[in-house]
Design an enzyme around this catalytic site. Structure first.
Site, mmCIF file in Angstrom:
data_model
loop_
_atom_site.group_PDB
_atom_site.id
_atom_site.type_symbol
_atom_site.label_atom_id
_atom_site.label_comp_id
_atom_site.label_asym_id
_atom_site.label_seq_id
_atom_site.Cartn_x
_atom_site.Cartn_y
_atom_site.Cartn_z
ATOM 1 N N HIS A 19 0.858 -1.191 0.000
ATOM 2 C CA HIS A 19 0.000 0.000 0.000
ATOM 3 C C HIS A 19 0.892 1.239 0.000
ATOM 4 O O HIS A 19 2.120 1.125 -0.050
ATOM 5 C CB HIS A 19 -0.998 -0.037 1.158
ATOM 6 C CG HIS A 19 -0.401 -0.064 2.534
ATOM 7 N ND1 HIS A 19 0.355 0.977 3.053
ATOM 8 C CD2 HIS A 19 -0.438 -1.009 3.517
ATOM 9 C CE1 HIS A 19 0.721 0.689 4.284
ATOM 10 N NE2 HIS A 19 0.276 -0.529 4.587
ATOM 11 N N HIS A 22 4.111 1.596 2.262
ATOM 12 C CA HIS A 22 5.348 0.974 1.771
ATOM 13 C C HIS A 22 5.968 1.821 0.662
ATOM 14 O O HIS A 22 7.183 1.985 0.581
ATOM 15 C CB HIS A 22 5.067 -0.443 1.239
ATOM 16 C CG HIS A 22 4.342 -1.314 2.217
ATOM 17 N ND1 HIS A 22 3.037 -1.692 2.027
ATOM 18 C CD2 HIS A 22 4.723 -1.842 3.399
ATOM 19 C CE1 HIS A 22 2.637 -2.430 3.056
ATOM 20 N NE2 HIS A 22 3.651 -2.534 3.910
ATOM 21 N N LYS A 305 -2.155 4.810 12.097
ATOM 22 C CA LYS A 305 -1.241 4.347 11.051
ATOM 23 C C LYS A 305 -2.026 3.552 10.003
ATOM 24 O O LYS A 305 -2.769 2.638 10.363
ATOM 25 C CB LYS A 305 -0.171 3.450 11.685
ATOM 26 C CG LYS A 305 0.802 2.849 10.695
ATOM 27 C CD LYS A 305 1.935 2.155 11.437
ATOM 28 C CE LYS A 305 2.893 1.471 10.491
ATOM 29 N NZ LYS A 305 2.466 0.133 10.056
ATOM 30 N N LYS A 308 -2.554 -2.639 6.503
ATOM 31 C CA LYS A 308 -3.327 -3.661 5.825
ATOM 32 C C LYS A 308 -4.234 -4.363 6.828
ATOM 33 O O LYS A 308 -5.382 -4.640 6.554
ATOM 34 C CB LYS A 308 -2.383 -4.687 5.198
ATOM 35 C CG LYS A 308 -1.626 -4.141 4.031
ATOM 36 C CD LYS A 308 -0.627 -5.128 3.479
ATOM 37 C CE LYS A 308 0.598 -5.257 4.357
ATOM 38 N NZ LYS A 308 1.785 -5.749 3.640
HETATM 39 N N1 MSP Z 1 9.269 -7.090 7.522
HETATM 40 C C1 MSP Z 1 9.386 -6.013 8.425
HETATM 41 C C2 MSP Z 1 10.644 -5.208 8.165
HETATM 42 C C3 MSP Z 1 11.910 -5.995 8.205
HETATM 43 S S1 MSP Z 1 13.288 -5.005 7.823
HETATM 44 C C4 MSP Z 1 14.580 -5.962 8.190
HETATM 45 C C5 MSP Z 1 8.184 -5.101 8.308
HETATM 46 N N2 MSP Z 1 7.502 -5.187 7.172
HETATM 47 S S2 MSP Z 1 6.175 -4.332 6.812
HETATM 48 O O1 MSP Z 1 5.651 -4.900 5.593
HETATM 49 O O2 MSP Z 1 5.301 -4.268 7.923
HETATM 50 O O3 MSP Z 1 6.708 -2.906 6.415
HETATM 51 C C6 MSP Z 1 6.902 -1.934 7.388
HETATM 52 C C7 MSP Z 1 7.441 -0.696 6.725
HETATM 53 O O4 MSP Z 1 6.581 -0.265 5.654
HETATM 54 C C8 MSP Z 1 7.480 0.502 7.653
HETATM 55 O O5 MSP Z 1 8.575 0.473 8.520
HETATM 56 C C9 MSP Z 1 7.508 1.619 6.652
HETATM 57 O O6 MSP Z 1 8.751 1.678 6.037
HETATM 58 C C10 MSP Z 1 6.481 1.135 5.649
HETATM 59 N N3 MSP Z 1 5.131 1.469 6.069
HETATM 60 C C11 MSP Z 1 4.102 0.598 6.259
HETATM 61 N N4 MSP Z 1 3.000 1.300 6.630
HETATM 62 C C12 MSP Z 1 3.296 2.605 6.690
HETATM 63 C C13 MSP Z 1 2.562 3.761 6.974
HETATM 64 N N5 MSP Z 1 1.282 3.737 7.301
HETATM 65 N N6 MSP Z 1 3.218 4.937 6.902
HETATM 66 C C14 MSP Z 1 4.522 5.039 6.547
HETATM 67 N N7 MSP Z 1 5.257 3.958 6.289
HETATM 68 C C15 MSP Z 1 4.663 2.725 6.373
HETATM 69 O O7 MSP Z 1 7.930 -4.345 9.226
#
Ligand code: MSP
Length: 521
Positions: A19, A22, A305, A308
């Site tokens: 989304h 990311h 925040k 998903k």
């Molecule tokens: N798999 C772990 C990260 C491992 S790194 C060694 C993880 N994955 S995640 O799919 O949940 O992705 C998290 C990351 O996606 C956040 O840290 C950020 O970079 C981004 N974001 C996901 N949702 C977000 C928002 N609502 N706002 C901003 N960034 C966001 O955690």
């Protein structure tokens, strides 16, 4: 060998499609790396996917497919195409199910075990599958009789297992000393303060393996256990560039070229993993720690925040189908200070699109090309100078460079767009359409047209890291390619050198850069 500027994004969980949260991180990394490439630096930009762990295993089970099938499908059908659609120019894409990752993880962790950093123990405590995290009391909220993960609002599970532990507590003092000596290693300041107080609150050793399911990397010395997903995932930044390979091999050479990472971009919810556990792992393995972990804020929906699991994730095509890819890349970095949370609003994005992109930037480009076509038959007049524009450009380049290198994307973009406003002001003041009516003012008219085109040349280079496709169209329209070469090859340091567009260049009108928005249904 010169060290490459090495930037990473988190590797994302592939339990679902991406989304705009990311995309926010990945676009920021792309803009940062494109900027550094245009500074003439060697750059390495890594992104990828985190494919192990209970969350993904359960998602696959719920869909009735194997975890490997699930992740293969999502990576190929959703994640990689999403980055291509957003024009992300990553140098590598790591998947944690790849052999290059799993074998290097096992080799590295065997070394930590052999050097006494890992021991057998028992874990009993709460775990959130959504976060894939062992929880401490401060992370939980009591709801009735039930403890919930504050982040996900869902119940935590109590785990009771024999596990392998990493002596994280032994690194508390070294980490505090590290951040005292290198405050820039954890940014922004609020993030650093959070990490320091977390370290001071007493950090326990970390359970780094699981035995109740098997979707993960096997612990090489204990076939009944797999590594805890975060211990596997954090290592991606090193396994992707050859961790532990012989120094003469391809991997070993790559490692020497990029290590340590210059910027790990992360959302602020995964700061502790990156600024506590990760550098401790590296210290245990006698490897240099990252130069900077930067925790940016969250995109919020309804004050929370975007996620998903809460079904508030907006997919990027919903926005790009309407505003276009470059406006998407521009908007979030322009509107939200990097490091703060921000809400997405359709109205705000529409307003900025119209005033900043369509009116200030797009119109300037089309007016300029139209006038050169009309008054000069599409041929750029002789080189001329304007002291005010030149001075403004010099200070714009200097300000933008400092800001972009400091990951202050908002200030960087603002400085560039201020220059764009100045050029508009110049055109409005000079009124070339009036000069054109008076044959004795021909010289003045040609000066205005040249200076405007030359300013647009600078804007194309300055905005290229943010909006590469649009700037390429502008570059072609200015006839810059023939004399100056590829837009991507233009260097930040040279932008302020005036008079680069040659006399006689063929300027062509192109479709408008930012078309008027249709009324949104
Ligand atoms: N798999 C772990 C990260 C491992 S790194 C060694 C993880 N994955 S995640 O799919 O949940 O992705 C998290 C990351 O996606 C956040 O840290 C950020 O970079 C981004 N974001 C996901 N949702 C977000 C928002 N609502 N706002 C901003 N960034 C966001 O955690």
């Amino acid at each position: 060998m010169t060290k490459s500027f090495y930037v990473t994004t988190p590797i994302y969980y592939v339990n679902d499609a991406p989304h705009i949260g990311h995309a926010y991180t990945t676009v920021a990394g792309d803009v940062l790396t494109r900027w550094h490439r245009q500074r003439g630096e060697a750059v390495w930009y890594l992104t990828g996917t985190d494919e192990h762990g209970e969350k993904i295993m359960r998602t696959a089970q719920a869909k009735g497919v194997s975890p490997q099938e699930w992740v293969d499908t999502l990576v190929e059908n959703e994640w990689k195409p999403n980055w291509r659609a957003l024009n992300i120019d990553n140098d590598d894409f790591i998947r944690t199910t790849e052999l290059r990752h799993t074998t290097r993880v096992q080799r590295f962790l065997q070394i930590l075990k052999d050097s006494g950093h890992i021991y057998a123990g028992k874990y009993e405590g709460p775990y959130c599958v959504g976060c894939e995290e062992f929880k401490i009391p401060g992370d939980l909220t009591l709801s009735g009789e039930e403890w919930l993960c504050t982040m996900h609002g869902s119940p935590v599970e109590i785990i009771k297992e024999d596990n392998w532990f990493f002596r994280l507590s032994a690194f508390v003092e070294p980490l505090l000393a590290h951040y005292a000596a290198h405050p820039e290693a954890c940014q922004p300041e609020s993030a650093r303060n959070e990490v320091i107080s977390f370290l001071k609150s007493g950090v326990k050793d970390l359970s780094i393996s699981r035995s109740t399911f098997d979707w993960g990397i096997r612990v090489p010395w204990d076939q009944d256990q797999i590594f805890y997903v975060w211990f596997d995932a954090l290592l991606n930044y090193a396994t992707a560039v050859g961790l532990g390979d012989d120094s003469e091999s391809k991997g070993g050479k790559k490692f020497a070229e990029v290590w340590p990472p210059d910027v790990h971009l992360v959302g602020r919810e995964i700061l502790r993993f990156h600024a506590v556990i990760w550098p401790a792992m590296l210290m245990a393995g006698n490897l240099a720690t990252p130069k900077m972990v930067f925790a940016h804020g969250w995109l919020l929906v309804g004050g929370e925040k975007m996620s998903k699991s809460k079904l508030t994730g907006i997919i990027s095509s919903e926005i790009t189908n309407y505003f276009g890819v470059d406006a998407f890349r521009y908007y979030f970095l322009r509107a939200i200070p990097f490091g703060s949370d921000g809400s997405f609003s359709w109205e705000d994005m529409s307003a900025r699109y119209t005033s900043e992109l369509a009116n200030d930037f797009g119109n300037l480009a089309s007016r300029s090309a139209a006038m050169i076509e009309k008054y000069c038959a599409g041929t750029l007049p002789a080189i001329s100078h304007d002291a005010n524009l030149q001075a403004a450009l010099e200070s714009t380049v200097a300000t933008a460079d400092v800001a972009m290198c400091a990951l202050d994307f908002q200030s960087g973009i603002l400085a560039i767009m201020d220059f764009c406003k100045k050029v508009n002001g110049y055109v409005t003041e000079k009124e070339p359409w009036t000069l054109a009516k008076d044959p004795t003012k021909r010289g003045e008219l040609e000066e205005v047209l040249y200076n405007t085109a030359e300013s647009l040349r600078a804007l194309a280079v300055l905005l290229n890291p943010v909006m590469p496709a649009t700037c390429e169209i502008l570059w072609q329209s200015l006839g810059a390619q023939a004399q100056l070469g590829d837009l991507n090859e233009q260097k930040i340091n040279d932008i302020a050198t005036w008079g680069q567009l040659p006399e006689g260049a063929t300027v062509i009108k192109t479709p408008v850069l930012f078309p008027r928005l249709e009324v949104h249904a």
